[in-house]
Motif scaffolding. Structure first.
Motif, PDB file in Angstrom:
ATOM      1  N   UNK A 147      15.419   2.014   6.637  1.00  0.00           N
ATOM      2  CA  UNK A 147      14.340   1.289   7.298  1.00  0.00           C
ATOM      3  C   UNK A 147      14.520  -0.219   7.136  1.00  0.00           C
ATOM      4  N   UNK A 148      15.002  -0.641   5.972  1.00  0.00           N
ATOM      5  CA  UNK A 148      15.235  -2.067   5.725  1.00  0.00           C
ATOM      6  C   UNK A 148      16.290  -2.619   6.691  1.00  0.00           C
ATOM      7  N   UNK A 149      17.377  -1.873   6.893  1.00  0.00           N
ATOM      8  CA  UNK A 149      18.432  -2.278   7.817  1.00  0.00           C
ATOM      9  C   UNK A 149      17.863  -2.433   9.232  1.00  0.00           C
ATOM     10  N   UNK A 150      17.059  -1.456   9.673  1.00  0.00           N
ATOM     11  CA  UNK A 150      16.477  -1.527  11.014  1.00  0.00           C
ATOM     12  C   UNK A 150      15.574  -2.745  11.161  1.00  0.00           C
ATOM     13  N   UNK A 151      14.689  -2.960  10.214  1.00  0.00           N
ATOM     14  CA  UNK A 151      13.776  -4.102  10.291  1.00  0.00           C
ATOM     15  C   UNK A 151      14.535  -5.419  10.303  1.00  0.00           C
ATOM     16  N   UNK A 152      15.547  -5.536   9.454  1.00  0.00           N
ATOM     17  CA  UNK A 152      16.345  -6.762   9.386  1.00  0.00           C
ATOM     18  C   UNK A 152      17.058  -7.016  10.712  1.00  0.00           C
ATOM     19  N   UNK A 153      17.698  -6.003  11.268  1.00  0.00           N
ATOM     20  CA  UNK A 153      18.449  -6.168  12.509  1.00  0.00           C
ATOM     21  C   UNK A 153      17.514  -6.394  13.703  1.00  0.00           C
ATOM     22  N   UNK A 154      16.370  -5.708  13.725  1.00  0.00           N
ATOM     23  CA  UNK A 154      15.382  -5.970  14.779  1.00  0.00           C
ATOM     24  C   UNK A 154      14.947  -7.428  14.715  1.00  0.00           C
ATOM     25  N   UNK A 155      14.624  -7.899  13.522  1.00  0.00           N
ATOM     26  CA  UNK A 155      14.152  -9.281  13.350  1.00  0.00           C
ATOM     27  C   UNK A 155      15.217 -10.284  13.766  1.00  0.00           C
ATOM     28  N   UNK A 156      16.470 -10.049  13.374  1.00  0.00           N
ATOM     29  CA  UNK A 156      17.560 -10.954  13.758  1.00  0.00           C
ATOM     30  C   UNK A 156      17.711 -11.020  15.274  1.00  0.00           C
ATOM     31  N   UNK A 157      17.655  -9.876  15.921  1.00  0.00           N
ATOM     32  CA  UNK A 157      17.835  -9.845  17.369  1.00  0.00           C
ATOM     33  C   UNK A 157      16.685 -10.562  18.067  1.00  0.00           C
ATOM     34  N   UNK A 158      15.471 -10.281  17.627  1.00  0.00           N
ATOM     35  CA  UNK A 158      14.321 -10.922  18.254  1.00  0.00           C
ATOM     36  C   UNK A 158      14.309 -12.426  18.002  1.00  0.00           C
ATOM     37  N   UNK A 159      14.826 -12.864  16.861  1.00  0.00           N
ATOM     38  CA  UNK A 159      14.949 -14.298  16.615  1.00  0.00           C
ATOM     39  C   UNK A 159      15.959 -14.902  17.584  1.00  0.00           C
ATOM     40  N   UNK A 160      17.049 -14.199  17.833  1.00  0.00           N
ATOM     41  CA  UNK A 160      18.054 -14.654  18.799  1.00  0.00           C
ATOM     42  C   UNK A 160      17.422 -14.761  20.190  1.00  0.00           C
ATOM     43  N   UNK A 161      16.629 -13.747  20.576  1.00  0.00           N
ATOM     44  CA  UNK A 161      15.950 -13.781  21.876  1.00  0.00           C
ATOM     45  C   UNK A 161      15.035 -15.000  21.945  1.00  0.00           C
ATOM     46  N   UNK A 162      14.249 -15.232  20.892  1.00  0.00           N
ATOM     47  CA  UNK A 162      13.333 -16.373  20.860  1.00  0.00           C
ATOM     48  C   UNK A 162      14.101 -17.691  20.969  1.00  0.00           C
ATOM     49  N   UNK A 163      15.180 -17.833  20.209  1.00  0.00           N
ATOM     50  CA  UNK A 163      15.966 -19.059  20.213  1.00  0.00           C
ATOM     51  C   UNK A 163      16.615 -19.333  21.563  1.00  0.00           C
ATOM     52  N   UNK A 164      17.029 -18.281  22.270  1.00  0.00           N
ATOM     53  CA  UNK A 164      17.759 -18.444  23.518  1.00  0.00           C
ATOM     54  C   UNK A 164      16.900 -18.361  24.778  1.00  0.00           C
ATOM     55  N   UNK A 165      15.766 -17.671  24.695  1.00  0.00           N
ATOM     56  CA  UNK A 165      14.950 -17.465  25.895  1.00  0.00           C
ATOM     57  C   UNK A 165      13.499 -17.909  25.734  1.00  0.00           C
TER      58      UNK A 165
END
Length: 181
Positions: A147-165
């Motif tokens: 669950x920790x891996x999923x939350x971390x990777x979800x958060x990283x991806x959504x941060x990338x989306x926020x930074x780029x879009x």
């Protein structure tokens, strides 16, 4: 007098037929494209450390135009699951948000994806945007290591989306909408 009666009768018949055909057309439009409800999967955790190079799959989402509208633009969390009701490909793997089906793993990647995932349901995070008037979407699919891996990777991806879009592409809530074993 008989002519008037005939014309009134013909007019009424035409009106009734027009109303019946119009009602059936409106029912078809209201129901939208034929879609089936896919079951919410149960995700089995591997209970190990995740590796971002081995335990994630990035791709675009195929078939968006058949499943989404302008209200689906933005980020989402969800899962990828086999779609047994797909009439075009019995091996189709659907990309589903916490709300609805969005599209599919592209056909040209499907066999490789099935081999990578063993055909099991997998959690995902992604976003949908408009480019040149066309709906486009990207998805990051994760092996459920923990669950920790999923939350971390979800958060990283959504941060990338926020930074780029921008913030408008972030989902309103970030939830893992599946049962974890």
């Amino acid at each position: 007098m008989l002519r008037v009666f005939v014309w009134v009768f013909v007019g009424l018949v035409v009106l009734i037929v027009w109303l019946i055909l119009g009602a059936s057309k409106n029912e078809k439009q209201a129901s939208g494209p034929k879609t089936s409800q896919l079951p919410k999967p149960s995700i089995k955790m591997l209970n190990r450390d995740g590796d971002a190079y081995e335990d994630e799959w990035h791709t675009y989402i195929a078939g968006l135009k058949h499943h989404i509208s302008k209200y689906d633009i933005g980020g989402f969390t969800g899962y990828v699951v086999k779609d047994p009701h797909n009439e075009y490909d019995r091996n189709a793997m659907a990309v589903v948000s916490s709300i609805k089906q969005l599209g599919y793993i592209p056909a040209k990647e499907l066999l490789d994806y099935i081999q990578w995932s063993n055909g099991a349901p997998m959690p995902c995070v992604g976003f949908i945007y408009v480019d040149d008037g066309q709906y486009r979407g990207r998805v990051k699919i994760l092996r459920p290591c923990s669950e920790e891996f999923l939350q971390t990777e979800f958060s990283r991806y959504l941060q990338w989306v926020k930074d780029n879009y921008g913030n408008e592409y972030l989902p309103k809530t970030m939830s893992m909408r599946f049962d974890i074993e």
